[in-house]
Scaffold this motif. Sequence first.
Motif, PDB file in Angstrom:
ATOM      1  N   ALA A  96     138.039  58.574  49.749  1.00 59.76           N
ATOM      2  CA  ALA A  96     136.902  58.577  50.670  1.00 59.76           C
ATOM      3  C   ALA A  96     135.647  58.011  50.012  1.00 59.76           C
ATOM      4  CB  ALA A  96     136.638  59.998  51.160  1.00 59.76           C
ATOM      5  N   ALA A  97     134.628  57.774  50.801  1.00 63.61           N
ATOM      6  CA  ALA A  97     133.342  57.279  50.308  1.00 63.61           C
ATOM      7  C   ALA A  97     132.394  58.410  49.939  1.00 63.61           C
ATOM      8  CB  ALA A  97     132.685  56.382  51.350  1.00 63.61           C
ATOM      9  N   CYS A  98     132.726  59.628  50.350  1.00 71.35           N
ATOM     10  CA  CYS A  98     131.955  60.785  49.924  1.00 71.35           C
ATOM     11  C   CYS A  98     132.798  61.513  48.868  1.00 71.35           C
ATOM     12  CB  CYS A  98     131.651  61.694  51.115  1.00 71.35           C
ATOM     13  SG  CYS A  98     133.078  62.571  51.784  1.00 71.35           S
ATOM     14  N   PHE A 161     143.395  65.434  52.168  1.00 66.80           N
ATOM     15  CA  PHE A 161     143.272  66.244  50.949  1.00 66.80           C
ATOM     16  C   PHE A 161     141.810  66.290  50.538  1.00 66.80           C
ATOM     17  CE2 PHE A 161     143.866  66.924  46.323  1.00 66.80           C
ATOM     18  CZ  PHE A 161     144.910  67.837  46.304  1.00 66.80           C
ATOM     19  N   ALA A 162     141.342  67.436  50.087  1.00 68.56           N
ATOM     20  CA  ALA A 162     139.986  67.572  49.552  1.00 68.56           C
ATOM     21  C   ALA A 162     140.051  68.469  48.327  1.00 68.56           C
ATOM     22  CB  ALA A 162     139.032  68.157  50.596  1.00 68.56           C
ATOM     23  N   ALA A 163     139.811  67.880  47.155  1.00 72.05           N
ATOM     24  CA  ALA A 163     139.921  68.609  45.889  1.00 72.05           C
ATOM     25  C   ALA A 163     138.534  68.948  45.354  1.00 72.05           C
ATOM     26  CB  ALA A 163     140.687  67.768  44.866  1.00 72.05           C
ATOM     27  N   PRO A 164     138.169  70.228  45.293  1.00 73.00           N
ATOM     28  CA  PRO A 164     136.860  70.619  44.753  1.00 73.00           C
ATOM     29  C   PRO A 164     136.749  70.274  43.268  1.00 73.00           C
ATOM     30  CG  PRO A 164     137.897  72.427  45.947  1.00 73.00           C
ATOM     31  CD  PRO A 164     138.939  71.390  45.745  1.00 73.00           C
ATOM     32  N   HIS A 165     135.563  69.904  42.850  1.00 77.06           N
ATOM     33  CA  HIS A 165     135.307  69.617  41.434  1.00 77.06           C
ATOM     34  C   HIS A 165     134.005  70.302  41.044  1.00 77.06           C
ATOM     35  CE1 HIS A 165     135.514  66.650  37.872  1.00 77.06           C
ATOM     36  NE2 HIS A 165     134.467  67.459  37.655  1.00 77.06           N
ATOM     37  N   LEU A 166     134.128  71.421  40.361  1.00 77.60           N
ATOM     38  CA  LEU A 166     133.000  72.182  39.842  1.00 77.60           C
ATOM     39  C   LEU A 166     133.232  72.444  38.360  1.00 77.60           C
ATOM     40  CD1 LEU A 166     132.583  74.878  42.651  1.00 77.60           C
ATOM     41  CD2 LEU A 166     131.036  72.953  42.232  1.00 77.60           C
ATOM     42  N   HIS A 167     132.209  72.986  37.698  1.00 75.67           N
ATOM     43  CA  HIS A 167     132.319  73.347  36.292  1.00 75.67           C
ATOM     44  C   HIS A 167     131.961  74.827  36.119  1.00 75.67           C
ATOM     45  CE1 HIS A 167     132.511  69.097  34.726  1.00 75.67           C
ATOM     46  NE2 HIS A 167     132.045  68.889  35.949  1.00 75.67           N
ATOM     47  N   LEU A 168     131.979  75.271  34.868  1.00 77.59           N
ATOM     48  CA  LEU A 168     131.616  76.655  34.556  1.00 77.59           C
ATOM     49  C   LEU A 168     130.292  77.023  35.213  1.00 77.59           C
ATOM     50  CD1 LEU A 168     132.298  79.197  32.843  1.00 77.59           C
ATOM     51  CD2 LEU A 168     130.876  78.188  31.042  1.00 77.59           C
ATOM     52  N   ILE A 171     129.857  78.508  41.786  1.00 84.01           N
ATOM     53  CA  ILE A 171     130.026  79.628  42.715  1.00 84.01           C
ATOM     54  C   ILE A 171     130.752  79.193  43.987  1.00 84.01           C
ATOM     55  CG2 ILE A 171     128.807  81.267  44.210  1.00 84.01           C
ATOM     56  CD1 ILE A 171     126.646  81.443  42.096  1.00 84.01           C
ATOM     57  N   SER A 172     130.385  78.031  44.528  1.00 84.65           N
ATOM     58  CA  SER A 172     131.030  77.573  45.758  1.00 84.65           C
ATOM     59  C   SER A 172     130.765  76.091  45.957  1.00 84.65           C
ATOM     60  CB  SER A 172     130.519  78.352  46.984  1.00 84.65           C
ATOM     61  OG  SER A 172     129.150  78.066  47.231  1.00 84.65           O
ATOM     62  N   ILE A 173     131.612  75.484  46.791  1.00 79.70           N
ATOM     63  CA  ILE A 173     131.373  74.115  47.246  1.00 79.70           C
ATOM     64  C   ILE A 173     131.951  73.991  48.641  1.00 79.70           C
ATOM     65  CG2 ILE A 173     133.475  73.162  46.208  1.00 79.70           C
ATOM     66  CD1 ILE A 173     131.731  70.620  45.595  1.00 79.70           C
ATOM     67  N   GLU A 174     131.257  73.245  49.502  1.00 81.32           N
ATOM     68  CA  GLU A 174     131.659  73.089  50.893  1.00 81.32           C
ATOM     69  C   GLU A 174     131.605  71.623  51.302  1.00 81.32           C
ATOM     70  OE1 GLU A 174     130.012  76.100  53.863  1.00 81.32           O
ATOM     71  OE2 GLU A 174     128.619  76.318  52.185  1.00 81.32           O
ATOM     72  N   LEU A 175     132.526  71.257  52.184  1.00 81.16           N
ATOM     73  CA  LEU A 175     132.470  69.991  52.908  1.00 81.16           C
ATOM     74  C   LEU A 175     132.179  70.334  54.355  1.00 81.16           C
ATOM     75  CD1 LEU A 175     132.893  66.909  53.060  1.00 81.16           C
ATOM     76  CD2 LEU A 175     135.327  67.377  53.480  1.00 81.16           C
ATOM     77  N   ILE A 176     131.074  69.821  54.877  1.00 80.60           N
ATOM     78  CA  ILE A 176     130.578  70.238  56.186  1.00 80.60           C
ATOM     79  C   ILE A 176     130.379  69.016  57.080  1.00 80.60           C
ATOM     80  CG2 ILE A 176     128.703  71.435  57.397  1.00 80.60           C
ATOM     81  CD1 ILE A 176     128.066  72.780  54.633  1.00 80.60           C
ATOM     82  N   ASP A 177     130.840  69.121  58.311  1.00 82.27           N
ATOM     83  CA  ASP A 177     130.545  68.098  59.311  1.00 82.27           C
ATOM     84  C   ASP A 177     129.051  68.170  59.607  1.00 82.27           C
ATOM     85  OD1 ASP A 177     130.083  66.709  61.710  1.00 82.27           O
ATOM     86  OD2 ASP A 177     132.070  67.162  62.492  1.00 82.27           O
ATOM     87  N   THR A 247     123.983  71.680  31.520  1.00 83.08           N
ATOM     88  CA  THR A 247     123.953  70.236  31.698  1.00 83.08           C
ATOM     89  C   THR A 247     125.352  69.746  32.070  1.00 83.08           C
ATOM     90  OG1 THR A 247     124.413  69.850  29.346  1.00 83.08           O
ATOM     91  CG2 THR A 247     122.089  69.979  30.002  1.00 83.08           C
ATOM     92  N   GLY A 248     125.407  68.536  32.593  1.00 84.11           N
ATOM     93  CA  GLY A 248     126.699  67.933  32.887  1.00 84.11           C
ATOM     94  C   GLY A 248     127.500  68.622  33.960  1.00 84.11           C
ATOM     95  N   ARG A 249     126.856  69.218  34.949  1.00 79.78           N
ATOM     96  CA  ARG A 249     127.582  69.855  36.041  1.00 79.78           C
ATOM     97  C   ARG A 249     127.796  68.857  37.175  1.00 79.78           C
ATOM     98  NH1 ARG A 249     128.543  72.380  32.241  1.00 79.78           N
ATOM     99  NH2 ARG A 249     128.370  74.630  32.006  1.00 79.78           N
ATOM    100  N   SER A 250     128.791  69.121  38.002  1.00 77.86           N
ATOM    101  CA  SER A 250     129.119  68.238  39.124  1.00 77.86           C
ATOM    102  C   SER A 250     129.267  69.042  40.399  1.00 77.86           C
ATOM    103  CB  SER A 250     130.432  67.485  38.861  1.00 77.86           C
ATOM    104  OG  SER A 250     130.323  66.611  37.762  1.00 77.86           O
ATOM    105  N   GLY A 251     128.991  68.386  41.499  1.00 74.75           N
ATOM    106  CA  GLY A 251     129.259  68.930  42.822  1.00 74.75           C
ATOM    107  C   GLY A 251     130.005  67.867  43.606  1.00 74.75           C
ATOM    108  N   LEU A 252     131.320  67.829  43.425  1.00 72.40           N
ATOM    109  CA  LEU A 252     132.152  66.768  43.987  1.00 72.40           C
ATOM    110  C   LEU A 252     133.302  67.345  44.801  1.00 72.40           C
ATOM    111  CD1 LEU A 252     132.651  64.677  40.709  1.00 72.40           C
ATOM    112  CD2 LEU A 252     131.030  64.133  42.527  1.00 72.40           C
ATOM    113  N   LEU A 253     133.744  66.571  45.761  1.00 73.04           N
ATOM    114  CA  LEU A 253     135.004  66.820  46.451  1.00 73.04           C
ATOM    115  C   LEU A 253     135.770  65.507  46.446  1.00 73.04           C
ATOM    116  CD1 LEU A 253     133.527  68.961  49.289  1.00 73.04           C
ATOM    117  CD2 LEU A 253     135.581  69.674  48.071  1.00 73.04           C
ATOM    118  N   GLY A 254     136.939  65.521  45.837  1.00 76.40           N
ATOM    119  CA  GLY A 254     137.771  64.331  45.844  1.00 76.40           C
ATOM    120  C   GLY A 254     138.576  64.289  47.132  1.00 76.40           C
ATOM    121  N   VAL A 255     138.099  63.515  48.085  1.00 76.45           N
ATOM    122  CA  VAL A 255     138.710  63.492  49.415  1.00 76.45           C
ATOM    123  C   VAL A 255     139.636  62.285  49.543  1.00 76.45           C
ATOM    124  CG1 VAL A 255     138.265  63.314  51.899  1.00 76.45           C
ATOM    125  CG2 VAL A 255     136.772  64.713  50.452  1.00 76.45           C
TER     126      VAL A 255
END
Length: 287
Positions: A96-98, A161-168, A171-177, A247-255
Amino acid sequence: CTPQRKINVSAGTIDGRAADPPIHCSPEFAATGNPSCHLATYQGGWRCCEDKMFLIDTAKECANPDCSEKPVDEVHMKFTFFYEDAQPGARQMEGAACCDVTSVTQGDENIEYDVPVCLQGTAPEECRHIAESVQPLAFFDGHPKSPLSSYRDSDLVDLVFAAPHLHLAGISIELIDHLTNKTICEVHRTANNSGGIAYGHGATPGNEDGYLVGLTPCHWGGAEAPRFRRDHPMRTRAVYNASLGHTGRSGLLGVTQAPGLSATCAAATRHTGFPRPLQVPSSATAN
């Protein structure tokens, strides 16, 4: 970054090499003042964790600059992949592009960012860092990151498929319309690891106490797969515990998604009563 890193802001390099990927946040995310958006304020993360870069201050920890007097560990990793043979009705898939909270356009931008520590006196339940952005779901023509794409903004895709990508500290991650505010995929931390984000509680491999040890993906198939236009706006929202700075944290969803019919063809298909396009395989997982 350790004191040994040689950062040249004017040249855009770390240890003589261009930061890869280039350090660049969306204007909206950069406006928050996050240090990771500019090399001049970059404090640490992926770009200071390249091959042969020590993550310790070698001047304090080692007798030699290359730490050659230290023992060398050889680390092995094991991966197990599960797969299904493709069936005649299977469809091709694409990335995906997001969904990167540091971007507001097609594709990723900075990918990583800093989580600053909360102000002193902040209540623990409010000590959160929230980052979110809105991006088009899929790649289509007319954009620098997809100049050769033959897809139009109105063409359709089915989510797979939507794979969350977080680090230590995640707490949460969401994909929202973004148009309906409906949550498409969500994972969150719980005490018993039932919410899709798993933290370790022991000392055995894969259950290291306090470490993030697992993230559960969302997946869809066949008639249940959500269908959207390629330019449909999707919001990604990542939440971190900010009781400590990171530092070096991410908020990604591999869609991953399956290209569908054009909007015109899809409308005609529904109008004539023909079945929807061939089904997407129900799941694909990798450990």
